[in-house]
Motif scaffolding. Sequence first.
Motif, PDB file in Angstrom:
ATOM      1  N   HIS A 132     -24.759 -63.265 -44.837  1.00  0.00           N
ATOM      2  CA  HIS A 132     -26.085 -62.609 -44.621  1.00  0.00           C
ATOM      3  C   HIS A 132     -26.945 -62.770 -45.976  1.00  0.00           C
ATOM      4  N   THR A 133     -28.082 -62.473 -45.711  1.00  0.00           N
ATOM      5  CA  THR A 133     -29.418 -62.763 -47.424  1.00  0.00           C
ATOM      6  C   THR A 133     -29.409 -61.850 -47.644  1.00  0.00           C
ATOM      7  N   TYR A 134     -28.603 -60.541 -47.760  1.00  0.00           N
ATOM      8  CA  TYR A 134     -28.616 -59.556 -48.331  1.00  0.00           C
ATOM      9  C   TYR A 134     -27.874 -58.842 -47.464  1.00  0.00           C
ATOM     10  N   CYS A 135     -26.702 -57.662 -48.641  1.00  0.00           N
ATOM     11  CA  CYS A 135     -25.550 -56.825 -48.727  1.00  0.00           C
ATOM     12  C   CYS A 135     -26.035 -55.382 -47.399  1.00  0.00           C
ATOM     13  N   GLU A 136     -25.760 -55.706 -46.125  1.00  0.00           N
ATOM     14  CA  GLU A 136     -25.827 -54.300 -45.210  1.00  0.00           C
ATOM     15  C   GLU A 136     -24.318 -53.812 -44.880  1.00  0.00           C
ATOM     16  N   PHE A 137     -24.642 -52.246 -44.176  1.00  0.00           N
ATOM     17  CA  PHE A 137     -23.653 -51.584 -44.532  1.00  0.00           C
ATOM     18  C   PHE A 137     -22.384 -52.298 -43.226  1.00  0.00           C
ATOM     19  N   MET A 138     -22.879 -52.560 -42.246  1.00  0.00           N
ATOM     20  CA  MET A 138     -21.510 -52.950 -41.431  1.00  0.00           C
ATOM     21  C   MET A 138     -21.275 -54.098 -41.908  1.00  0.00           C
ATOM     22  N   ALA A 139     -21.892 -54.850 -42.516  1.00  0.00           N
ATOM     23  CA  ALA A 139     -21.187 -56.316 -43.066  1.00  0.00           C
ATOM     24  C   ALA A 139     -20.606 -56.260 -43.688  1.00  0.00           C
ATOM     25  N   LEU A 140     -20.401 -55.885 -44.794  1.00  0.00           N
ATOM     26  CA  LEU A 140     -19.023 -55.006 -45.692  1.00  0.00           C
ATOM     27  C   LEU A 140     -18.140 -54.377 -44.863  1.00  0.00           C
ATOM     28  N   VAL A 141     -18.511 -52.856 -44.071  1.00  0.00           N
ATOM     29  CA  VAL A 141     -17.516 -52.430 -43.025  1.00  0.00           C
ATOM     30  C   VAL A 141     -16.440 -53.502 -42.764  1.00  0.00           C
ATOM     31  N   LYS A 142     -17.324 -54.239 -41.775  1.00  0.00           N
ATOM     32  CA  LYS A 142     -16.452 -55.134 -40.829  1.00  0.00           C
ATOM     33  C   LYS A 142     -15.155 -56.441 -42.678  1.00  0.00           C
ATOM     34  N   LEU A 143     -15.602 -56.431 -43.229  1.00  0.00           N
ATOM     35  CA  LEU A 143     -14.792 -57.164 -44.230  1.00  0.00           C
ATOM     36  C   LEU A 143     -13.546 -56.850 -44.550  1.00  0.00           C
ATOM     37  N   ALA A 144     -13.034 -54.948 -44.591  1.00  0.00           N
ATOM     38  CA  ALA A 144     -12.460 -54.349 -44.793  1.00  0.00           C
ATOM     39  C   ALA A 144     -11.518 -54.685 -44.328  1.00  0.00           C
ATOM     40  N   CYS A 145     -10.541 -54.367 -44.333  1.00  0.00           N
ATOM     41  CA  CYS A 145      -8.519 -54.759 -44.016  1.00  0.00           C
ATOM     42  C   CYS A 145      -8.234 -53.158 -43.866  1.00  0.00           C
ATOM     43  N   VAL A 146      -8.691 -52.226 -43.933  1.00  0.00           N
ATOM     44  CA  VAL A 146      -8.871 -50.831 -43.142  1.00  0.00           C
ATOM     45  C   VAL A 146      -8.750 -50.254 -41.905  1.00  0.00           C
ATOM     46  N   ASP A 147      -8.657 -49.371 -41.092  1.00  0.00           N
ATOM     47  CA  ASP A 147      -9.293 -48.763 -39.961  1.00  0.00           C
ATOM     48  C   ASP A 147     -10.020 -47.687 -40.434  1.00  0.00           C
ATOM     49  N   THR A 148     -11.921 -48.749 -40.076  1.00  0.00           N
ATOM     50  CA  THR A 148     -12.861 -47.740 -40.591  1.00  0.00           C
ATOM     51  C   THR A 148     -13.576 -46.800 -39.634  1.00  0.00           C
ATOM     52  N   THR A 149     -12.982 -46.384 -38.422  1.00  0.00           N
ATOM     53  CA  THR A 149     -13.418 -46.080 -36.827  1.00  0.00           C
ATOM     54  C   THR A 149     -13.917 -44.949 -37.621  1.00  0.00           C
ATOM     55  N   VAL A 150     -13.835 -44.049 -38.781  1.00  0.00           N
ATOM     56  CA  VAL A 150     -14.592 -42.558 -38.917  1.00  0.00           C
ATOM     57  C   VAL A 150     -15.569 -43.312 -39.748  1.00  0.00           C
ATOM     58  N   MET A 151     -15.549 -44.121 -40.313  1.00  0.00           N
ATOM     59  CA  MET A 151     -16.825 -44.345 -41.817  1.00  0.00           C
ATOM     60  C   MET A 151     -18.368 -44.575 -40.115  1.00  0.00           C
ATOM     61  N   ARG A 152     -17.957 -45.446 -39.208  1.00  0.00           N
ATOM     62  CA  ARG A 152     -18.230 -46.407 -37.956  1.00  0.00           C
ATOM     63  C   ARG A 152     -18.527 -45.217 -37.788  1.00  0.00           C
ATOM     64  N   ALA A 153     -18.367 -44.430 -37.368  1.00  0.00           N
ATOM     65  CA  ALA A 153     -18.864 -43.160 -36.465  1.00  0.00           C
ATOM     66  C   ALA A 153     -19.657 -41.840 -37.386  1.00  0.00           C
ATOM     67  N   TYR A 154     -19.378 -42.116 -38.662  1.00  0.00           N
ATOM     68  CA  TYR A 154     -20.283 -41.567 -39.505  1.00  0.00           C
ATOM     69  C   TYR A 154     -21.773 -41.855 -39.568  1.00  0.00           C
ATOM     70  N   SER A 155     -21.462 -43.732 -39.879  1.00  0.00           N
ATOM     71  CA  SER A 155     -22.940 -44.794 -39.829  1.00  0.00           C
ATOM     72  C   SER A 155     -23.618 -44.331 -38.542  1.00  0.00           C
ATOM     73  N   LEU A 156     -22.792 -44.232 -36.931  1.00  0.00           N
ATOM     74  CA  LEU A 156     -23.479 -43.616 -36.055  1.00  0.00           C
ATOM     75  C   LEU A 156     -24.679 -42.559 -35.944  1.00  0.00           C
ATOM     76  N   LEU A 157     -23.813 -41.822 -36.473  1.00  0.00           N
ATOM     77  CA  LEU A 157     -24.442 -40.332 -36.419  1.00  0.00           C
ATOM     78  C   LEU A 157     -25.391 -39.919 -37.108  1.00  0.00           C
ATOM     79  N   VAL A 158     -24.985 -40.617 -38.263  1.00  0.00           N
ATOM     80  CA  VAL A 158     -26.454 -40.596 -39.328  1.00  0.00           C
ATOM     81  C   VAL A 158     -27.601 -41.127 -38.264  1.00  0.00           C
ATOM     82  N   ALA A 159     -27.847 -42.602 -37.635  1.00  0.00           N
ATOM     83  CA  ALA A 159     -28.362 -43.550 -37.319  1.00  0.00           C
ATOM     84  C   ALA A 159     -29.006 -42.863 -36.402  1.00  0.00           C
ATOM     85  N   PHE A 160     -28.333 -41.344 -35.721  1.00  0.00           N
ATOM     86  CA  PHE A 160     -28.875 -41.348 -34.596  1.00  0.00           C
ATOM     87  C   PHE A 160     -29.614 -40.076 -34.495  1.00  0.00           C
TER      88      PHE A 160
END
Length: 313
Positions: A178-206
């Motif tokens: 990417h050209t800048y740091c973005e939340f989902m770009a970093l989440v996809k690099l993690a080597c643990v389950d990020t389901t809860v974090m993704r759900a939180y991000s979706l909830l905040v976006a909504f």
Amino acid sequence: MEASNWTTLHPSNFILLGIPGLEAAHVWISIPFCSIYILSLLGNGLLLAVIKTETSLHEPMYLFLSKLALADLIISTTTLPKTLCIFWFRDQAIHTNACLAQIFLIHSLTTMESGFMLAMAFDRYVAICNPLRHSAILTNRVVAKIGLGVVIRGAVLLGPHPFLLKQLPYCRTHVISHTYCEFMALVKLACVDTTVMRAYSLLVAFLTAGLDFILVVLSYILILWAVFSLPSKHARHKSLSTCGSHICVMLVFYTPAFFSFLSHRFGHVAPHIHILIANMYVLFPPMMNPIIYGVRTPRIRQRALHVLGIKPS
């Protein structure tokens, strides 16, 4: 050994690749990017100067617009200088803390922009549907409270993002396509389950942009209903003209924002297309907002020409 493992899983720097697949064109791509940045700085700076110096523009709509312009300036300055360094000097490293700060500023400020647009839609709704009570409803104190509420909402809901990301272990890679740091770009690099974090991000976006968009659409449905109920053709035209600039700005903001958000989570878009759209999401609205309002709002246009020393024809 534990310190070494921590350093490996929590790198001090990330590497921003720019636009993968278009590296050879980075210098050429930088020309429109740099031009957009300059126009954003000049346009929003002029807009802020016009609203500040012209007392007749110290009304709710223009006060919200000034806050939108300030957010645009910060977003552009948060992303473009680093992007241009990548394109021009291949300066791809970004410190982890700077990366997390960039994520917070981008996401919190775009959330604030969405809130200010909702506030402007509410202002237009009151002005057209209940004009006699407009000044009584939207007093300076109410406008200040709305502005403060929008800022607090963005800061509080998006504040946890960098702290959550900092705790994640990044054992796959520390290279961000990417050209800048973005939340989902970093989440996809993690080597643990990020389901809860993704759900939180979706909830905040909504709860922010999604809910704001629904309320904005509802406001303009009610506004259009009221406008087309007016007996005078001239009054209908004037009301529609007043709302036209707001609708254009909202389309410019929400269209790339939703495309970028949805494609990152659910779509299968070519990486370079996604990154270009993601850049339009943070670059295009800051450039277009002052142009749209400057062209479509006579009071701003005339005052801007006066500030620039140009006599209107």
